[in-house]
Design a protein around this motif. Sequence first.
Motif, mmCIF file in Angstrom:
data_model
loop_
_atom_site.group_PDB
_atom_site.id
_atom_site.type_symbol
_atom_site.label_atom_id
_atom_site.label_comp_id
_atom_site.label_asym_id
_atom_site.label_seq_id
_atom_site.Cartn_x
_atom_site.Cartn_y
_atom_site.Cartn_z
ATOM 1 N N LYS A 62 13.094 -0.173 -5.726
ATOM 2 C CA LYS A 62 14.205 -0.546 -4.854
ATOM 3 C C LYS A 62 13.889 -0.229 -3.391
ATOM 4 N N ILE A 63 13.216 0.868 -3.193
ATOM 5 C CA ILE A 63 12.854 1.242 -1.826
ATOM 6 C C ILE A 63 11.881 0.228 -1.227
ATOM 7 N N LYS A 64 10.969 -0.223 -2.063
ATOM 8 C CA LYS A 64 10.006 -1.226 -1.582
ATOM 9 C C LYS A 64 10.692 -2.528 -1.213
ATOM 10 N N ALA A 65 11.786 -2.818 -1.906
ATOM 11 C CA ALA A 65 12.491 -4.071 -1.649
ATOM 12 C C ALA A 65 13.358 -3.973 -0.395
ATOM 13 N N SER A 66 13.528 -2.775 0.145
ATOM 14 C CA SER A 66 14.343 -2.606 1.344
ATOM 15 C C SER A 66 13.424 -2.248 2.527
ATOM 16 N N ASP A 67 14.003 -1.715 3.588
ATOM 17 C CA ASP A 67 13.194 -1.465 4.787
ATOM 18 C C ASP A 67 12.813 0.004 4.947
ATOM 19 N N GLY A 80 11.674 8.677 10.485
ATOM 20 C CA GLY A 80 12.569 9.568 9.757
ATOM 21 C C GLY A 80 11.768 10.659 9.063
ATOM 22 N N PRO A 81 12.470 11.631 8.511
ATOM 23 C CA PRO A 81 11.782 12.724 7.801
ATOM 24 C C PRO A 81 11.018 12.180 6.594
ATOM 25 N N SER A 82 9.960 12.886 6.185
ATOM 26 C CA SER A 82 9.260 12.481 4.967
ATOM 27 C C SER A 82 10.179 12.723 3.779
ATOM 28 N N GLU A 85 10.133 16.266 2.689
ATOM 29 C CA GLU A 85 10.986 17.176 3.472
ATOM 30 C C GLU A 85 12.439 17.084 3.012
ATOM 31 N N VAL A 86 12.886 15.861 2.778
ATOM 32 C CA VAL A 86 14.267 15.675 2.327
ATOM 33 C C VAL A 86 14.447 16.346 0.967
ATOM 34 N N ALA A 87 13.451 16.142 0.090
ATOM 35 C CA ALA A 87 13.539 16.729 -1.257
ATOM 36 C C ALA A 87 13.553 18.249 -1.206
ATOM 37 N N GLY A 110 21.706 13.390 12.993
ATOM 38 C CA GLY A 110 22.054 14.786 13.251
ATOM 39 C C GLY A 110 21.517 15.788 12.248
ATOM 40 N N ASN A 111 21.124 15.359 11.078
ATOM 41 C CA ASN A 111 20.575 16.334 10.142
ATOM 42 C C ASN A 111 19.105 16.623 10.398
ATOM 43 N N TRP A 112 18.426 15.702 11.037
ATOM 44 C CA TRP A 112 16.990 15.865 11.264
ATOM 45 C C TRP A 112 16.619 15.730 12.724
ATOM 46 N N GLY A 113 17.538 15.388 13.547
ATOM 47 C CA GLY A 113 17.201 15.210 14.956
ATOM 48 C C GLY A 113 18.128 14.179 15.574
ATOM 49 N N VAL A 115 17.330 10.943 16.267
ATOM 50 C CA VAL A 115 17.102 9.542 15.919
ATOM 51 C C VAL A 115 18.019 9.180 14.760
ATOM 52 N N PRO A 116 18.840 8.162 14.921
ATOM 53 C CA PRO A 116 19.747 7.796 13.831
ATOM 54 C C PRO A 116 19.071 6.953 12.759
ATOM 55 N N MET A 117 19.559 7.061 11.549
ATOM 56 C CA MET A 117 19.173 6.092 10.520
ATOM 57 C C MET A 117 20.202 4.973 10.549
ATOM 58 N N ASP A 130 19.861 5.307 -6.753
ATOM 59 C CA ASP A 130 18.532 5.284 -7.380
ATOM 60 C C ASP A 130 17.452 5.628 -6.353
ATOM 61 N N MET A 131 17.639 5.151 -5.144
ATOM 62 C CA MET A 131 16.672 5.475 -4.085
ATOM 63 C C MET A 131 16.693 6.967 -3.780
ATOM 64 N N VAL A 132 17.888 7.502 -3.664
ATOM 65 C CA VAL A 132 18.024 8.919 -3.332
ATOM 66 C C VAL A 132 17.479 9.801 -4.459
ATOM 67 N N TYR A 134 15.050 9.079 -6.374
ATOM 68 C CA TYR A 134 13.597 9.022 -6.187
ATOM 69 C C TYR A 134 13.171 9.983 -5.071
ATOM 70 N N VAL A 135 13.899 9.942 -3.963
ATOM 71 C CA VAL A 135 13.546 10.813 -2.839
ATOM 72 C C VAL A 135 13.624 12.288 -3.262
ATOM 73 N N LEU A 136 14.711 12.644 -3.927
ATOM 74 C CA LEU A 136 14.905 14.053 -4.294
ATOM 75 C C LEU A 136 13.953 14.514 -5.392
HETATM 76 C C1 HEC Z 1 15.003 2.592 11.318
HETATM 77 C C2 HEC Z 1 14.469 3.730 10.630
HETATM 78 C C3 HEC Z 1 14.977 4.069 9.233
HETATM 79 C C4 HEC Z 1 15.099 3.259 8.128
HETATM 80 C C5 HEC Z 1 14.807 1.762 8.046
HETATM 81 C C6 HEC Z 1 15.529 4.105 7.048
HETATM 82 N N1 HEC Z 1 15.688 5.384 7.474
HETATM 83 FE FE1 HEC Z 1 16.257 6.981 6.339
HETATM 84 N N2 HEC Z 1 16.319 8.123 8.011
HETATM 85 C C7 HEC Z 1 15.922 7.735 9.273
HETATM 86 C C8 HEC Z 1 16.181 8.810 10.204
HETATM 87 C C9 HEC Z 1 15.874 8.791 11.689
HETATM 88 C C10 HEC Z 1 16.741 9.872 9.443
HETATM 89 C C11 HEC Z 1 17.259 11.221 9.948
HETATM 90 C C12 HEC Z 1 18.773 11.127 10.211
HETATM 91 C C13 HEC Z 1 19.380 12.437 10.602
HETATM 92 O O1 HEC Z 1 18.822 13.138 11.449
HETATM 93 O O2 HEC Z 1 20.465 12.772 10.095
HETATM 94 C C14 HEC Z 1 16.791 9.409 8.070
HETATM 95 C C15 HEC Z 1 17.258 10.163 7.008
HETATM 96 C C16 HEC Z 1 17.196 9.801 5.678
HETATM 97 C C17 HEC Z 1 17.557 10.634 4.566
HETATM 98 C C18 HEC Z 1 18.078 12.065 4.676
HETATM 99 C C19 HEC Z 1 19.525 12.058 5.142
HETATM 100 C C20 HEC Z 1 20.090 13.418 5.472
HETATM 101 O O3 HEC Z 1 21.248 13.452 5.889
HETATM 102 O O4 HEC Z 1 19.390 14.428 5.357
HETATM 103 C C21 HEC Z 1 17.394 9.888 3.426
HETATM 104 C C22 HEC Z 1 17.674 10.312 1.987
HETATM 105 C C23 HEC Z 1 16.926 8.597 3.845
HETATM 106 N N3 HEC Z 1 16.806 8.561 5.204
HETATM 107 C C24 HEC Z 1 16.644 7.548 2.994
HETATM 108 C C25 HEC Z 1 16.400 6.251 3.412
HETATM 109 C C26 HEC Z 1 16.338 5.117 2.510
HETATM 110 C C27 HEC Z 1 16.492 5.186 1.003
HETATM 111 C C28 HEC Z 1 16.108 4.011 3.295
HETATM 112 C C29 HEC Z 1 16.001 2.564 2.862
HETATM 113 C C30 HEC Z 1 17.196 1.997 2.267
HETATM 114 C C31 HEC Z 1 16.003 4.482 4.672
HETATM 115 N N4 HEC Z 1 16.185 5.837 4.697
HETATM 116 C C32 HEC Z 1 15.744 3.644 5.758
HETATM 117 C C33 HEC Z 1 15.396 6.519 9.635
HETATM 118 C C34 HEC Z 1 15.372 5.413 8.805
#
Ligand code: HEC
Length: 140
Positions: A62-67, A80-82, A85-87, A110-113, A115-117, A130-132, A134-136
């Motif tokens: 599912k992650i591969k099918a998204s961005d 974003g964080p590796s 790191e999230v796990a 705000g949880n990692w810096g 840069v917004p997701m 399902d993605m989460v 996998y991450v955890l």
């Molecule tokens: C444009 C860049 C970008 C994309 C695309 C992106 N992320 Fe993120 N992601 C981030 C950033 C930046 C953070 C850190 C946000 C923060 O500091 O709270 C993050 C945080 C996260 C976290 C941790 C959240 C937390 O609150 O600790 C997870 C889980 C995650 N991403 C999963 C995903 C998944 C799954 C996808 C695909 C559906 C995805 N991300 C797509 C940039 C991205």
Amino acid sequence: MKIRKPITLGLAALAGIAFACGGGGEQQSSESSASSTPAPAKEISLEEKYQDDPIYIKGLEKIKASDCQSCHMVERKIVGPSYAEVAAKYETTDENIDMLAQKVINGGVGNWGEVPMPAHPGLSEEDAKDMVKYVLLLKK
Ligand code: HEC
């Protein structure tokens, strides 16, 4: 003498920090000698460790099918964080899975810096979970 080990470890940690903060261009990295050799790769990668786990297989599909992969890698911070790191930060509980799935769907910061997701409004809750999961899973 056993001074050497801590120094080596310290250097490795520093390199990690420098890498994590580097973000943009690599302006000054060429002058140091540290650039050529990464840490000894005795341990297997997290991908290898979990590749046969059904949670891994489903989530990755599912992650591969998204961005996600344009901003996240398994063991290296990029935008974003590796995932590792999230796990390491969150226990694998139902609450955390819910909370992080909502964050993937709604976006957030705000949880990692600073840069917004971005939001992923097209994802179903099930897919996000399902993605989460996998991450955890990707704990060392
Ligand atoms: C444009 C860049 C970008 C994309 C695309 C992106 N992320 Fe993120 N992601 C981030 C950033 C930046 C953070 C850190 C946000 C923060 O500091 O709270 C993050 C945080 C996260 C976290 C941790 C959240 C937390 O609150 O600790 C997870 C889980 C995650 N991403 C999963 C995903 C998944 C799954 C996808 C695909 C559906 C995805 N991300 C797509 C940039 C991205």
